[in-house]
Each structure stands twice: as structure tokens, then as C-alpha cells.
Motif scaffolding. Structure first.
Motif, PDB file in Angstrom:
ATOM      1  N   GLY A  56       0.985  -1.669   0.237  1.00  0.00           N
ATOM      2  CA  GLY A  56       0.070  -0.183   0.258  1.00  0.00           C
ATOM      3  C   GLY A  56       0.765   1.217   0.271  1.00  0.00           C
ATOM      4  N   PHE A  57       1.890   1.408  -0.112  1.00  0.00           N
ATOM      5  CA  PHE A  57       2.880   2.573  -0.615  1.00  0.00           C
ATOM      6  C   PHE A  57       3.033   3.003  -1.185  1.00  0.00           C
ATOM      7  N   ASN A  58       1.411   3.545  -2.321  1.00  0.00           N
ATOM      8  CA  ASN A  58       1.556   4.125  -3.429  1.00  0.00           C
ATOM      9  C   ASN A  58       1.260   5.459  -3.509  1.00  0.00           C
ATOM     10  N   GLN A  59       1.007   5.674  -1.900  1.00  0.00           N
ATOM     11  CA  GLN A  59       1.177   7.578  -2.164  1.00  0.00           C
ATOM     12  C   GLN A  59       1.780   8.747  -2.466  1.00  0.00           C
ATOM     13  N   TYR A  60       2.009  10.214  -2.630  1.00  0.00           N
ATOM     14  CA  TYR A  60       3.033  10.779  -2.699  1.00  0.00           C
ATOM     15  C   TYR A  60       3.798  10.517  -1.333  1.00  0.00           C
ATOM     16  N   ALA A  61       5.377  10.533  -1.640  1.00  0.00           N
ATOM     17  CA  ALA A  61       6.531  10.129  -0.550  1.00  0.00           C
ATOM     18  C   ALA A  61       6.667  11.772  -0.145  1.00  0.00           C
ATOM     19  N   PRO A  62       7.949  11.683   0.406  1.00  0.00           N
ATOM     20  CA  PRO A  62       7.244  12.982   0.797  1.00  0.00           C
ATOM     21  C   PRO A  62       8.437  13.727   0.476  1.00  0.00           C
ATOM     22  N   MET A  63       8.603  15.432  -0.120  1.00  0.00           N
ATOM     23  CA  MET A  63       8.967  16.218  -0.841  1.00  0.00           C
ATOM     24  C   MET A  63      10.273  15.476  -1.420  1.00  0.00           C
ATOM     25  N   ALA A  64      10.863  15.749  -0.064  1.00  0.00           N
ATOM     26  CA  ALA A  64      12.522  15.774   0.103  1.00  0.00           C
ATOM     27  C   ALA A  64      12.787  13.733  -0.502  1.00  0.00           C
ATOM     28  N   GLY A  65      12.005  13.383  -0.305  1.00  0.00           N
ATOM     29  CA  GLY A  65      12.500  11.964  -0.402  1.00  0.00           C
ATOM     30  C   GLY A  65      12.136  11.251   0.650  1.00  0.00           C
ATOM     31  N   VAL A  66      11.518   9.553   0.361  1.00  0.00           N
ATOM     32  CA  VAL A  66      11.902   9.093   1.707  1.00  0.00           C
ATOM     33  C   VAL A  66      12.297   8.882   2.887  1.00  0.00           C
ATOM     34  N   PRO A  67      12.465   8.878   4.056  1.00  0.00           N
ATOM     35  CA  PRO A  67      13.455   9.359   5.131  1.00  0.00           C
ATOM     36  C   PRO A  67      14.650   8.042   4.977  1.00  0.00           C
ATOM     37  N   LYS A  68      13.762   7.114   5.004  1.00  0.00           N
ATOM     38  CA  LYS A  68      14.715   5.853   4.814  1.00  0.00           C
ATOM     39  C   LYS A  68      15.809   5.563   3.770  1.00  0.00           C
ATOM     40  N   LEU A  69      15.270   6.090   2.756  1.00  0.00           N
ATOM     41  CA  LEU A  69      16.281   6.049   1.364  1.00  0.00           C
ATOM     42  C   LEU A  69      17.515   7.677   1.813  1.00  0.00           C
ATOM     43  N   ARG A  70      16.959   8.309   1.851  1.00  0.00           N
ATOM     44  CA  ARG A  70      18.096   9.622   2.010  1.00  0.00           C
ATOM     45  C   ARG A  70      18.782   9.214   3.384  1.00  0.00           C
ATOM     46  N   GLU A  71      18.382   8.763   4.742  1.00  0.00           N
ATOM     47  CA  GLU A  71      19.986   7.816   5.286  1.00  0.00           C
ATOM     48  C   GLU A  71      20.519   7.241   4.617  1.00  0.00           C
ATOM     49  N   LYS A  72      20.305   5.990   4.113  1.00  0.00           N
ATOM     50  CA  LYS A  72      21.150   5.098   3.472  1.00  0.00           C
ATOM     51  C   LYS A  72      22.004   5.907   2.425  1.00  0.00           C
ATOM     52  N   ILE A  73      21.166   6.668   1.631  1.00  0.00           N
ATOM     53  CA  ILE A  73      22.100   7.686   0.862  1.00  0.00           C
ATOM     54  C   ILE A  73      23.215   8.435   2.107  1.00  0.00           C
ATOM     55  N   SER A  74      23.104   8.900   2.596  1.00  0.00           N
ATOM     56  CA  SER A  74      24.063   8.883   4.011  1.00  0.00           C
ATOM     57  C   SER A  74      24.901   8.123   4.007  1.00  0.00           C
ATOM     58  N   LEU A  75      24.629   7.545   4.641  1.00  0.00           N
ATOM     59  CA  LEU A  75      25.662   6.227   4.689  1.00  0.00           C
ATOM     60  C   LEU A  75      26.461   5.587   3.681  1.00  0.00           C
ATOM     61  N   LYS A  76      25.778   5.470   2.398  1.00  0.00           N
ATOM     62  CA  LYS A  76      26.605   5.078   1.130  1.00  0.00           C
ATOM     63  C   LYS A  76      27.586   5.964   0.937  1.00  0.00           C
ATOM     64  N   THR A  77      27.302   7.437   0.919  1.00  0.00           N
ATOM     65  CA  THR A  77      27.941   8.107   1.052  1.00  0.00           C
ATOM     66  C   THR A  77      29.062   8.444   1.734  1.00  0.00           C
ATOM     67  N   ALA A  78      29.345   8.489   2.852  1.00  0.00           N
ATOM     68  CA  ALA A  78      30.108   8.332   4.263  1.00  0.00           C
ATOM     69  C   ALA A  78      31.023   7.101   3.842  1.00  0.00           C
ATOM     70  N   ARG A  79      30.442   5.962   3.135  1.00  0.00           N
ATOM     71  CA  ARG A  79      31.366   4.832   2.985  1.00  0.00           C
ATOM     72  C   ARG A  79      32.041   4.529   1.361  1.00  0.00           C
ATOM     73  N   LEU A  80      31.731   5.822   0.691  1.00  0.00           N
ATOM     74  CA  LEU A  80      32.574   5.654  -0.276  1.00  0.00           C
ATOM     75  C   LEU A  80      33.816   6.330  -0.852  1.00  0.00           C
TER      76      LEU A  80
END
Length: 382
Positions: A56-80
Motif C-alpha cells: 500500500g505504499f502508493n501515495q505521495y512520498a515526502p517532498m525531499a524523499g523517503v527518509p529511509k532512502l535519504r538515510e541510506k544515501i547518507s551512509l553510502k556517501t560516507a562509506r565511499l
């Protein structure tokens, strides 16, 4: 009779990518022109999308992006890259990297500003600059290896320069900026208000033992840069249009003002699926070897062709020179290839504002071996 308004982009027509793909379809040619894989993304990633859709996750995401995805991008960026951006204030998920580019340019470029653009370049840069009221200032990359002439860049900078756009790894040439290049850029912009867009969508496709160097790794550049990447490239999902921009909080705030009125948000289940799949770092860490093997296979098949080339250092594009075959204009020769050889390529003049022709074509090798072998066999017969 209606007096329709004049065009804001009167000299812009259908892009060469659309034209060549349409020709490939018309002539049933092998399409090595537009930059997309002909193989599917990882099955577990598809399963995750289905999971979130069914849950049922088929409605608008938060404008800045799904928080979980932004957190994972942050971790990936730090790792690389050794820098961990704040997921709340420094990361924005966008509808593809092209939207991130457009939003960043629109956010900071005002009428009368100048933007330094290194060319050949991705064809979305200049139209966005012009729509914002700015003027693109073109600096050619130096042949034969398409390196940056930083002295020439320095000469093109003026009191009106607001922004400088770099692309590494580089489309269409595959050239890679070194740490020394980025340090020169940092020195060039030190003590100025010049901002930087670093288009790094091919960050995971660097070959022959080289490493991608990000603008995020140089503190003084990081403080003035929008760094843009794309999951479409990383996960073979160009049609999903999920990208992101990393920038200091003040720049992110301005980018989001544009983003919320361009697309507002990107597809929710895709964001959630990618967030989960980012835990499988082995996928993106294996991409250099994966695409280098494709490059090497394609070039081995082309050894007997009458092209000249240097193996692409990065991306999934290979340039070839065809001047041993003909002195035809590259657009005309690309059309001939479709009609006569059944292979579609992109003429590199399309990446120059003045259509400079150096007799180069760009082939995409993000294809299966059967596709590459068949295409190369047709090119060898020329």
C-alpha cells in the motif's frame, strides 16, 4: 487567429537521442545510441518494488524523499567518500538526475548570470541555463583525451560567473577527472561566490584500476557544490527516474524550492525498494568490473573494424573515430550507419553547442554479449 507566444527555446528541436532511437526502430537496427541497458535490473529489487506496492505504499512520498532512502544515501556517501551528509538538510531525492540538474540550475542562476560549461556535454545543461535567464559560457575539452584545460577555464570566468558545471565520469567521452583536477577547480573558485554542479551519475563505472573522485571529497568544493547521482545508472533502471542531489543546507533549501514545483516527489515504492537494496553494496561495488568486461568484449569484437579508438576510461560509452572510412559530417554518417549497417550510434557533434565535428561516434556498450557481437560484426563489414 491566435497569436501564439514565441518559443523560449527557438533553436531546440527533438533531441538526437530520440531521433536516433526512432531511426533504429524504423530500420530494425541495433540501438547502441541511447544510453540504456538491454538487460534487466536485479530480480530482488523488482521483488522489493512489488512488496511495497502490495503493502500500500502508493501515495505521495515526502517532498525531499523517503527518509529511509535519504538515510541510506547518507551512509553510502560516507562509506565511499568519507563525508556523511545530513539526510534531512543536505540530500534530496529527485525524479532522475536530469530533474536534479534542472532544479539546481533554476535555484541559483538568475538573469544576467554566466555558467561555465565544459563541452562536449550532456544536452540538458544549456537549455536549463537559458530558461533561468543565464548565459552558457562554453569551454572545449582538450583532444585527444578530452582533459580540462584549466587555464582556459580561468580565462572564461568573469565577474558574472555564478556556476560552473563539471561531469565526471564524463558523458559522452568517458574521461575521468583526477583529484588534481578537482583541486585545481577548488583553487580556481576559492575566494569567489562561484557555485559548482558536479554531475557524477556514472560514479560506479570507472575502469582499469582508477577510482572515481567526488567533489564531496574536497572540503572547499563540497561547501559550494551540488553533487548529483542516479540510481537509474547504478541499478540498470533508467526508466525509473530516481536520482538525488547532495548539497550544503542553504543550497539544498533553494533546490527544494524548485523541486517541489517541478515534480514535488518521486515514486514512493521505488524509493523504498532502493533504500532496502542499498544494503547490498556488493552490487554497486562490482559495477566497474561488470562494465569493464562489456567494454573489453565490445572492443575485442571491433578490432578488425576501420575505426580508431582508445578504450573508454569510464561510463558505459565508447567513442570511435571513423575518419579512415569517410569525411562525412558525423550526423550524416550516423544516419548512414543505421540505414546501411543496421547499427545506431550518437554523433558527438550533438554534444557541442556549435555542432563541432571531430569525426567521433558514441556507442553504448551497456548491452548483452549477443547484442554487442552482432553489432560489431555489422560494423566490421563496413
Amino acid at each position: 487567429m491566435i497569436n501564439y507566444p514565441s518559443s523560449k527555446l527557438p533553436d531546440v528541436g527533438t533531441s538526437i537521442f530520440t531521433v536516433m532511437s526512432a531511426m533504429a526502430n524504423e530500420h530494425q537496427a541495433i540501438n547502441l545510441s541511447q544510453g540504456f541497458p538491454d538487460f534487466n535490473c536485479p530480480e530482488p529489487l523488482i521483488d522489493l518494488v512489488n512488496k511495497y506496492m502490495r503493502e500500500g505504499f502508493n501515495q505521495y512520498a515526502p517532498m525531499a524523499g523517503v527518509p529511509k532512502l535519504r538515510e541510506k544515501i547518507s551512509l553510502k556517501t560516507a562509506r565511499l567518500y568519507g563525508y556523511q551528509p545530513d539526510p534531512d538538510t543536505e540530500i534530496t531525492v529527485t525524479t532522475g538526475a536530469t530533474e536534479a540538474l534542472f532544479a539546481a540550475i533554476m535555484a541559483v542562476v538568475k538573469p544576467g548570470d554566466e555558467v561555465v560549461v565544459l563541452e562536449p556535454c550532456y544536452d540538458a545543461y544549456a537549455p536549463a541555463i537559458r530558461l533561468s535567464g543565464g548565459s552558457p559560457i562554453y569551454v572545449p575539452l582538450a583532444l585527444p583525451d578530452f582533459h580540462v584545460d584549466w587555464d582556459l577555464v580561468r580565462k572564461r570566468i568573469s565577474s558574472r560567473t555564478r556556476l560552473l558545471i563539471i561531469n565526471t565520469p564524463h558523458n559522452p567521452t568517458g574521461a575521468v577527472m583526477t583529484k588534481a583536477d578537482l583541486e585545481k577547480l577548488a583553487s580556481l573558485t576559492e575566494g569567489t561566490d562561484i557555485l559548482v554542479i558536479s554531475d557524477e551519475v556514472y560514479e560506479h563505472m570507472v575502469f582499469d584500476g582508477q577510482e572515481h573522485v567526488s567533489a564531496l571529497q574536497i572540503e572547499s568544493l563540497r561547501a559550494r557544490s551540488f553533487v548529483i547521482s542516479s540510481f537509474g545508472k547504478t541499478y540498470h533502471t533508467t526508466g525509473w527516474k530516481i536520482g538525488y542531489a547532495i548539497a550544503p543546507a542553504p543550497l539544498t533549501a533553494e533546490l527544494r524550492k524548485m523541486h517541489q514545483f517541478i515534480t514535488f516527489s518521486s515514486v514512493t515504492p521505488l524509493q523504498l525498494a532502493i533504500a532496502d537494496f542499498l544494503d547490498h553494496e556488493e552490487h554497486y561495488l562490482a559495477l566497474p568490473a561488470f562494465y569493464q568486461q562489456k567494454r573489453d568484449y565490445f572492443l575485442a569484437q571491433l578490432q578488425d573494424a576501420r575505426f580508431t579508438f582508445t578504450p573508454s576510461p569510464a561510463t558505459y560509452f565508447q567513442l570511435v573515430r571513423y575518419d579512415a572510412l569517410t569525411d562525412a559530417y558525423d550526423v550524416d554518417y550516423a544516419r548512414q550507419l543505421v540505414q546501411q549497417a543496421g547499427v545506431a550510434a550518437i554523433p558527438v557533434s550533438a554534444f557541442y553547442h556549435n555542432k563541432t565535428d571531430h569525426k567521433y561516434l558514441r556507442f553504448c556498450f551497456a548491452k548483452g554479449e549477443d547484442t554487442l557481437r552482432t553489432a560489431a560484426a555489422r560494423l566490421v563489414r563496413l
